[in-house]
Design a protein around this motif. Structure first.
Motif, PDB file in Angstrom:
ATOM      1  N   ALA A 200       0.826  -1.208   0.000  1.00 29.51           N
ATOM      2  CA  ALA A 200       0.000   0.000   0.000  1.00 29.51           C
ATOM      3  C   ALA A 200       0.857   1.253   0.000  1.00 29.51           C
ATOM      4  N   PHE A 201       1.971   1.205   0.753  1.00 33.55           N
ATOM      5  CA  PHE A 201       2.866   2.365   0.778  1.00 33.55           C
ATOM      6  C   PHE A 201       3.467   2.632  -0.601  1.00 33.55           C
ATOM      7  N   LEU A 202       3.926   1.581  -1.299  1.00 34.55           N
ATOM      8  CA  LEU A 202       4.495   1.757  -2.629  1.00 34.55           C
ATOM      9  C   LEU A 202       3.447   2.262  -3.619  1.00 34.55           C
ATOM     10  N   LEU A 203       2.235   1.756  -3.491  1.00 33.22           N
ATOM     11  CA  LEU A 203       1.165   2.205  -4.379  1.00 33.22           C
ATOM     12  C   LEU A 203       0.872   3.689  -4.167  1.00 33.22           C
ATOM     13  N   LEU A 204       0.821   4.111  -2.912  1.00 29.93           N
ATOM     14  CA  LEU A 204       0.610   5.532  -2.623  1.00 29.93           C
ATOM     15  C   LEU A 204       1.763   6.375  -3.137  1.00 29.93           C
ATOM     16  N   ALA A 205       2.983   5.922  -2.882  1.00 29.65           N
ATOM     17  CA  ALA A 205       4.145   6.699  -3.299  1.00 29.65           C
ATOM     18  C   ALA A 205       4.211   6.841  -4.819  1.00 29.65           C
ATOM     19  N   LEU A 206       3.933   5.747  -5.524  1.00 28.49           N
ATOM     20  CA  LEU A 206       3.981   5.788  -6.986  1.00 28.49           C
ATOM     21  C   LEU A 206       2.907   6.702  -7.549  1.00 28.49           C
ATOM     22  N   SER A 207       1.685   6.600  -7.023  1.00 30.05           N
ATOM     23  CA  SER A 207       0.589   7.426  -7.540  1.00 30.05           C
ATOM     24  C   SER A 207       0.815   8.898  -7.250  1.00 30.05           C
ATOM     25  N   VAL A 208       1.251   9.223  -6.032  1.00 27.08           N
ATOM     26  CA  VAL A 208       1.487  10.629  -5.693  1.00 27.08           C
ATOM     27  C   VAL A 208       2.692  11.170  -6.452  1.00 27.08           C
ATOM     28  N   GLY A 209       3.735  10.353  -6.615  1.00 27.89           N
ATOM     29  CA  GLY A 209       4.894  10.809  -7.378  1.00 27.89           C
ATOM     30  C   GLY A 209       4.538  11.144  -8.812  1.00 27.89           C
ATOM     31  N   ASN A 210       3.751  10.293  -9.454  1.00 28.91           N
ATOM     32  CA  ASN A 210       3.318  10.578 -10.823  1.00 28.91           C
ATOM     33  C   ASN A 210       2.417  11.805 -10.889  1.00 28.91           C
ATOM     34  N   LEU A 211       1.534  11.952  -9.895  1.00 30.83           N
ATOM     35  CA  LEU A 211       0.609  13.081  -9.891  1.00 30.83           C
ATOM     36  C   LEU A 211       1.358  14.401  -9.722  1.00 30.83           C
ATOM     37  N   VAL A 212       2.274  14.456  -8.760  1.00 31.87           N
ATOM     38  CA  VAL A 212       3.020  15.690  -8.524  1.00 31.87           C
ATOM     39  C   VAL A 212       3.883  16.039  -9.731  1.00 31.87           C
ATOM     40  N   THR A 213       4.487  15.019 -10.353  1.00 31.94           N
ATOM     41  CA  THR A 213       5.307  15.278 -11.533  1.00 31.94           C
ATOM     42  C   THR A 213       4.476  15.829 -12.674  1.00 31.94           C
ATOM     43  N   LYS A 214       3.295  15.277 -12.885  1.00 35.77           N
ATOM     44  CA  LYS A 214       2.422  15.776 -13.950  1.00 35.77           C
ATOM     45  C   LYS A 214       1.975  17.204 -13.671  1.00 35.77           C
ATOM     46  N   ILE A 215       1.716  17.507 -12.410  1.00 32.36           N
ATOM     47  CA  ILE A 215       1.273  18.870 -12.059  1.00 32.36           C
ATOM     48  C   ILE A 215       2.344  19.891 -12.404  1.00 32.36           C
ATOM     49  N   PHE A 216       3.610  19.544 -12.140  1.00 32.42           N
ATOM     50  CA  PHE A 216       4.675  20.518 -12.331  1.00 32.42           C
ATOM     51  C   PHE A 216       5.266  20.515 -13.737  1.00 32.42           C
ATOM     52  N   PHE A 217       5.068  19.424 -14.500  1.00 32.55           N
ATOM     53  CA  PHE A 217       5.727  19.349 -15.798  1.00 32.55           C
ATOM     54  C   PHE A 217       4.761  19.190 -16.969  1.00 32.55           C
ATOM     55  N   TRP A 218       3.504  18.959 -16.712  1.00 27.87           N
ATOM     56  CA  TRP A 218       2.529  18.894 -17.797  1.00 27.87           C
ATOM     57  C   TRP A 218       1.750  20.198 -17.836  1.00 27.87           C
ATOM     58  N   SER A 219       1.793  20.857 -18.944  1.00 32.27           N
ATOM     59  CA  SER A 219       1.110  22.137 -19.083  1.00 32.27           C
ATOM     60  C   SER A 219      -0.412  21.945 -19.042  1.00 32.27           C
ATOM     61  N   GLY A 220      -1.077  22.696 -18.185  1.00 29.93           N
ATOM     62  CA  GLY A 220      -2.526  22.666 -18.075  1.00 29.93           C
ATOM     63  C   GLY A 220      -3.087  21.554 -17.216  1.00 29.93           C
ATOM     64  N   TYR A 221      -2.231  20.671 -16.689  1.00 33.61           N
ATOM     65  CA  TYR A 221      -2.733  19.550 -15.880  1.00 33.61           C
ATOM     66  C   TYR A 221      -3.337  20.039 -14.566  1.00 33.61           C
ATOM     67  N   LEU A 222      -2.721  21.046 -13.942  1.00 34.07           N
ATOM     68  CA  LEU A 222      -3.243  21.568 -12.684  1.00 34.07           C
ATOM     69  C   LEU A 222      -4.607  22.221 -12.878  1.00 34.07           C
ATOM     70  N   GLU A 223      -4.781  22.948 -13.986  1.00 33.35           N
ATOM     71  CA  GLU A 223      -6.081  23.575 -14.239  1.00 33.35           C
ATOM     72  C   GLU A 223      -7.166  22.527 -14.456  1.00 33.35           C
ATOM     73  N   ASN A 224      -6.842  21.469 -15.191  1.00 39.15           N
ATOM     74  CA  ASN A 224      -7.817  20.395 -15.402  1.00 39.15           C
ATOM     75  C   ASN A 224      -8.173  19.695 -14.097  1.00 39.15           C
ATOM     76  N   LEU A 225      -7.178  19.508 -13.237  1.00 40.40           N
ATOM     77  CA  LEU A 225      -7.433  18.860 -11.954  1.00 40.40           C
ATOM     78  C   LEU A 225      -8.344  19.716 -11.089  1.00 40.40           C
ATOM     79  N   ASN A 226      -8.102  21.016 -11.066  1.00 37.40           N
ATOM     80  CA  ASN A 226      -8.968  21.908 -10.288  1.00 37.40           C
ATOM     81  C   ASN A 226     -10.378  21.981 -10.870  1.00 37.40           C
ATOM     82  N   GLY A 227     -10.484  21.843 -12.203  1.00 35.42           N
ATOM     83  CA  GLY A 227     -11.809  21.861 -12.811  1.00 35.42           C
ATOM     84  C   GLY A 227     -12.610  20.612 -12.490  1.00 35.42           C
TER      85      GLY A 227
END
Length: 473
Positions: free
Chosen positions: A171-198
């Protein structure tokens, strides 16, 4: 007063007002630092990062639940003594879960309080996000409790401990992997944060979560009342089962090596922790870094392999619990045992077990990464030197900071030493990569890292040989 006494009896809690206040001040400061960085250094408006902070806070709360609930309610040996008194199961479980929920609420408040210093307008929506994050954390608490009770009842006593280890670490690895991918997408994918907030509507999500929370709380109450005691006793049988075996004569002549060999072989959970978890960590880090490595801007040759090797070597549970998991440590002070030689053989034992992972990693690199033989040998030499240096530091930290865990199959058994070793080794690897880029063309990253690792090993051996006073009790 009765609840406080019962809580101390169950968990052997030694928290004083000073410790509680210190933890609260650290949480408040971390929350302020988070929003200070968001407001000062990130490009989007500060309100755009509320969902990101909520996800990170929820991850921490979920991790705390995965770590604490199995260890406090199932592998905790003190509950067996409390069960002799007229204490109901509901009261016992609700006490631990209630304290955990209060602690998580404090973490959520610490994560969001500083937001109001920078944006005092939509405070009602922010409070809604705060409450939604806390309720989701409580929902995770109940799910972890139900799954832990099911593991304790469904698995036989001979393997139930390993079931808890797989559940916690998976469960810890699953959480770490999912959050790591999410944070990376937020900071490096253009417009991902706006879509998430929407997509994320706090009011709707809060209303959606409340109903499952109530239903799950009712179902959990009936399930735990019927099955908790059996699951707990089954788990205790795993920890303290006895087998009558004939004592076979040993061929190990060195008494120090024999003492350490018996410590590891009698605590097979350490072998599971140190090797199986390392292999799982390599796969998770590989998938995470392969997806996000180029976004970070780090393109040095073999940088990925160095990070993976360092991560494998740094989280060696056998070395980081060299003294804290040794049942004979109380006798070392008055027996004619050399603390210096005992330290050396504990280091050798941890090195040998950690080298298995390094060799498996080397075989995998040769078979699947299509690396030249010379570079593969350098990687293997780097892994061997790094393995010894990390094991040495882990044993040294555990020698200087001895601990007494509740059980040997805790998720974070030896975690303090492992975190420090991992932090130091990762920081050194980042410096090696940065330094090699500054002198690009003069020396390759791999050769430079091997030279640094060998130098560290020589320093540790010199310290062990010429400064024996540090290993005296």
């Amino acid at each position: 007063m009765i609840k406080c006494t019962l809580y101390k009896a169950i968990l052997k809690s030694r928290n004083t007002p000073v410790i509680t206040l210190s933890i609260a001040m650290v949480g408040i400061y971390v929350g302020y630092l988070t929003w200070y960085i968001v407001n000062r250094y990130l490009p989007e408006p500060i309100s755009s990062y509320r969902v990101l902070v909520a996800i990170l806070t929820f991850w921490i709360c979920a991790f705390v639940a995965i770590y604490k609930i199995p260890d406090q309610l199932f592998t905790n040996r003190r509950i067996k003594d409390v069960l002799c008194f007229p204490v109901s199961v509901d009261k016992l479980v609700s006490l631990v879960i209630g304290r955990l929920a209060c602690f998580q609420f404090g973490m959520v408040v610490c994560g969001f309080w500083a937001y109001f210093l920078y944006a005092s307008d939509d405070w009602l929506l922010t409070i809604t996000i705060l409450l939604g994050c806390w309720i989701c954390s409580c929902l995770i608490d109940l799910l972890v409790l139900v799954l832990s009770t099911a593991i304790g009842n469904l698995l036989p006593a001979s393997i139930v401990g390993y079931g808890f280890i797989l559940f916690q670490y998976g469960a810890f690895l699953l959480l770490a992997l999912s959050v790591g991918n999410l944070v990376t997408k937020i900071f490096f994918w253009s417009g991902y944060l706006e879509n998430l907030n929407g997509i994320f509507n706090p009011v709707q999500w809060l209303l959606i979560v409340i109903l499952p929370m109530i239903l799950l709380a009712v179902c959990t109450s009936f399930f735990v009342k019927a099955k908790y005691i059996r699951g707990y006793l089954n788990t205790q049988n795993f920890q303290y089962r006895r087998t009558d075996k004939a004592i076979a004569p040993t061929k190990i002549q060195n008494p120090y090596f024999l003492l350490e060999w018996k410590r590891v072989s009698r605590n097979k959970e350490l072998i599971f922790f140190s090797n199986i978890k390392n292999i799982l960590t390599v796969f998770v880090l590989f998938s995470l870094l392969v997806q996000n490595f180029e976004w970070i801007g780090l393109s040095e040759k073999y940088a990925l392999e160095l990070f993976l090797l360092v991560s494998c070597c740094a989280v060696n549970t056998i070395s980081s619990t060299a003294y804290s998991s040794d049942p004979n440590k109380s006798y070392f002070s008055f027996l004619p045992i050399s603390a210096h030689r005992l330290f050396f053989w504990k280091t050798i034992q941890g090195f040998l077990w950690g080298e298995l992972t390094v060799l498996l990693f080397g075989v995998g690199v040769i078979l699947f990464r299509n690396i030249p033989i010379l570079d593969a040998c350098l990687l293997l030499g780097y892994g061997t030197a790094t393995n010894y240096s990390c094991v040495w530091i882990g044993v040294f930290l555990d020698y200087k900071m001895p601990r007494t865990p509740n059980s040997t199959n805790e998720l974070l058994h030896g975690n303090i030493s492992k975190v420090l070793v991992l932090f130091v080794s990762i920081a050194l690897t980042v410096w090696e990569i940065y330094f090699s880029t500054q002198i690009s063309g003069s020396i390759s990253l791999l050769l430079f890292a091997v030279c640094i690792s060998v130098c560290i090993v020589m320093i540790e051996l010199g310290y062990l040989i010429f400064y024996r006073r540090a290993f005296r009790d």
